[in-house]
Design a protein around this motif. Sequence first.
Motif, mmCIF file in Angstrom:
data_model
loop_
_atom_site.group_PDB
_atom_site.id
_atom_site.type_symbol
_atom_site.label_atom_id
_atom_site.label_comp_id
_atom_site.label_asym_id
_atom_site.label_seq_id
_atom_site.Cartn_x
_atom_site.Cartn_y
_atom_site.Cartn_z
ATOM 1 N N LEU A 189 12.029 -0.884 -3.651
ATOM 2 C CA LEU A 189 11.543 -1.251 -2.315
ATOM 3 C C LEU A 189 12.667 -2.029 -1.645
ATOM 4 N N VAL A 190 12.992 -1.641 -0.419
ATOM 5 C CA VAL A 190 14.064 -2.313 0.315
ATOM 6 C C VAL A 190 13.446 -3.108 1.466
ATOM 7 N N LYS B 64 0.848 -1.204 0.000
ATOM 8 C CA LYS B 64 0.000 0.000 0.000
ATOM 9 C C LYS B 64 0.886 1.257 0.000
ATOM 10 N N ALA B 65 1.944 1.218 0.799
ATOM 11 C CA ALA B 65 2.860 2.369 0.855
ATOM 12 C C ALA B 65 3.543 2.579 -0.498
ATOM 13 N N VAL B 66 3.916 1.482 -1.129
ATOM 14 C CA VAL B 66 4.574 1.562 -2.444
ATOM 15 C C VAL B 66 3.622 2.155 -3.482
ATOM 16 N N ARG B 67 2.360 1.761 -3.409
ATOM 17 C CA ARG B 67 1.380 2.264 -4.381
ATOM 18 C C ARG B 67 1.053 3.739 -4.146
ATOM 19 N N ARG C 16 7.414 -13.726 -1.216
ATOM 20 C CA ARG C 16 6.083 -13.125 -1.412
ATOM 21 C C ARG C 16 6.168 -11.634 -1.689
ATOM 22 N N LEU C 17 7.047 -10.958 -0.954
ATOM 23 C CA LEU C 17 7.158 -9.505 -1.156
ATOM 24 C C LEU C 17 7.737 -9.203 -2.543
ATOM 25 N N GLU C 18 8.649 -10.050 -2.976
ATOM 26 C CA GLU C 18 9.241 -9.848 -4.303
ATOM 27 C C GLU C 18 8.159 -9.925 -5.395
ATOM 28 N N GLU C 19 7.294 -10.931 -5.239
ATOM 29 C CA GLU C 19 6.198 -11.108 -6.203
ATOM 30 C C GLU C 19 5.251 -9.913 -6.197
ATOM 31 N N ARG C 20 4.866 -9.498 -4.995
ATOM 32 C CA ARG C 20 3.906 -8.397 -4.878
ATOM 33 C C ARG C 20 4.516 -7.075 -5.342
ATOM 34 N N ALA C 21 5.799 -6.878 -5.067
ATOM 35 C CA ALA C 21 6.463 -5.643 -5.504
ATOM 36 C C ALA C 21 6.538 -5.619 -7.033
ATOM 37 N N ALA C 22 6.827 -6.778 -7.621
ATOM 38 C CA ALA C 22 6.884 -6.867 -9.086
ATOM 39 C C ALA C 22 5.519 -6.523 -9.686
ATOM 40 N N ASP C 23 4.441 -7.012 -9.064
ATOM 41 C CA ASP C 23 3.082 -6.684 -9.527
ATOM 42 C C ASP C 23 2.850 -5.178 -9.477
ATOM 43 N N ALA C 24 3.437 -4.544 -8.468
ATOM 44 C CA ALA C 24 3.275 -3.092 -8.306
ATOM 45 C C ALA C 24 4.284 -2.328 -9.169
ATOM 46 N N GLY C 25 5.113 -3.047 -9.902
ATOM 47 C CA GLY C 25 6.070 -2.416 -10.819
ATOM 48 C C GLY C 25 7.296 -1.832 -10.152
#
Length: 339
Positions: free
Chosen positions: A268-269, A258-261, A283-292
Amino acid sequence: MTKQNIVILGLETSCDETAAAVVKNGNEILSNVVSSQVDVHRRFGGVVPEVASRKHLESMNAIIEQALTEADRTVDDLDAVAVTQGPGLVGALLVGVSAAKALAFARDLPLIAVHHIAGHIYATQLVREMMFPSIALVVSGGHSDLYYMERHDHYRMLGQTRDDAAGEAYDKIARALGLPYPGGPQIARLAQEGRPEYSFPRAWLEPDSYDFSFSGLKSSVLNRLHQAEQKGETVRHADLAFGFQEAVLDVLIEKTIKAVRHHPVQQLVLAGGVAANQTLRSRLEERAADAGVPLAVPPISLCTDNAAMIAAAAYPKYVKQEFADMALNASAGLPLTEG
Ligand code: KG4
Ligand code: ZN
């Protein structure tokens, strides 16, 4: 700055690791010595502050010598000495701060004070160039923090833990399950064999809040365990560990994404001891990739406390010539300010 290669000695003694490292230009590890006291504290089920200070004192000088030897450098090759000023156990921090001050004074070297969390974040720089603006999720034994970083050495807090930190919750649940300290890796291992048997509460807090809270979750897991014990029921510890970990990771990941979006960022670190958790990493890697947004996470060996991260975080301060003086003192509750 005219000098090409800046060699910084970093010292870290905030908790139960006595560590010294030599790092070139903030991103190249020449040596990284970590002497863990974990075996000493394990029989007490957690870190005993007085014991930690004494152990740091016993080994600090030898660890510094080893770091220099392994880096194939002498004190004459150093450009600065960096040390964790806080937060942490004050008696433990004082050992590192005193050693750094003594060395800086004796050799007339610049002294650089580093915040422990900045160190965790800068462990990233040892493996990948940091890009800005960025968001950093720092999850350790003492912190669950989200920071917005506009540039190097600049930290704006978006959210923090209101009670237990993520790692602290892992450690407390592990202790209740009779697992040795530190509990994070033990729970993570157990959770791999777990099934989705229990659903534990997620503390989302106010809709616009990036804060975290894990004490309600901790109580809920402990209650489930105690109820079962009282009724003579058997609970699979692996299922409890699985349910607990799912609840922790869900909240950490959702809030971070949410913060990234909401804040367009380049990177993202993920940092801190809990960043060693493989499920969180993937999981975070996957979700961050989805968020670009690319996820930058240090290798597991650099996620837990070490001194290379302290020397890395000191480098941007060296560039700014932001030096401490001989009045530098350890600070148990040091805030990470905007900079
Ligand atoms: O950053 P760190 O080494 O020390 C502090 O600054 O607190 O973090 C230690 C914390 C401990 O709570 C430990 O249980 C947790 O990190 N930890 C993990 C894992 N490895 C270490 N938590 C979850 N999963 C792991 N694999
Ligand atoms: Zn730490």
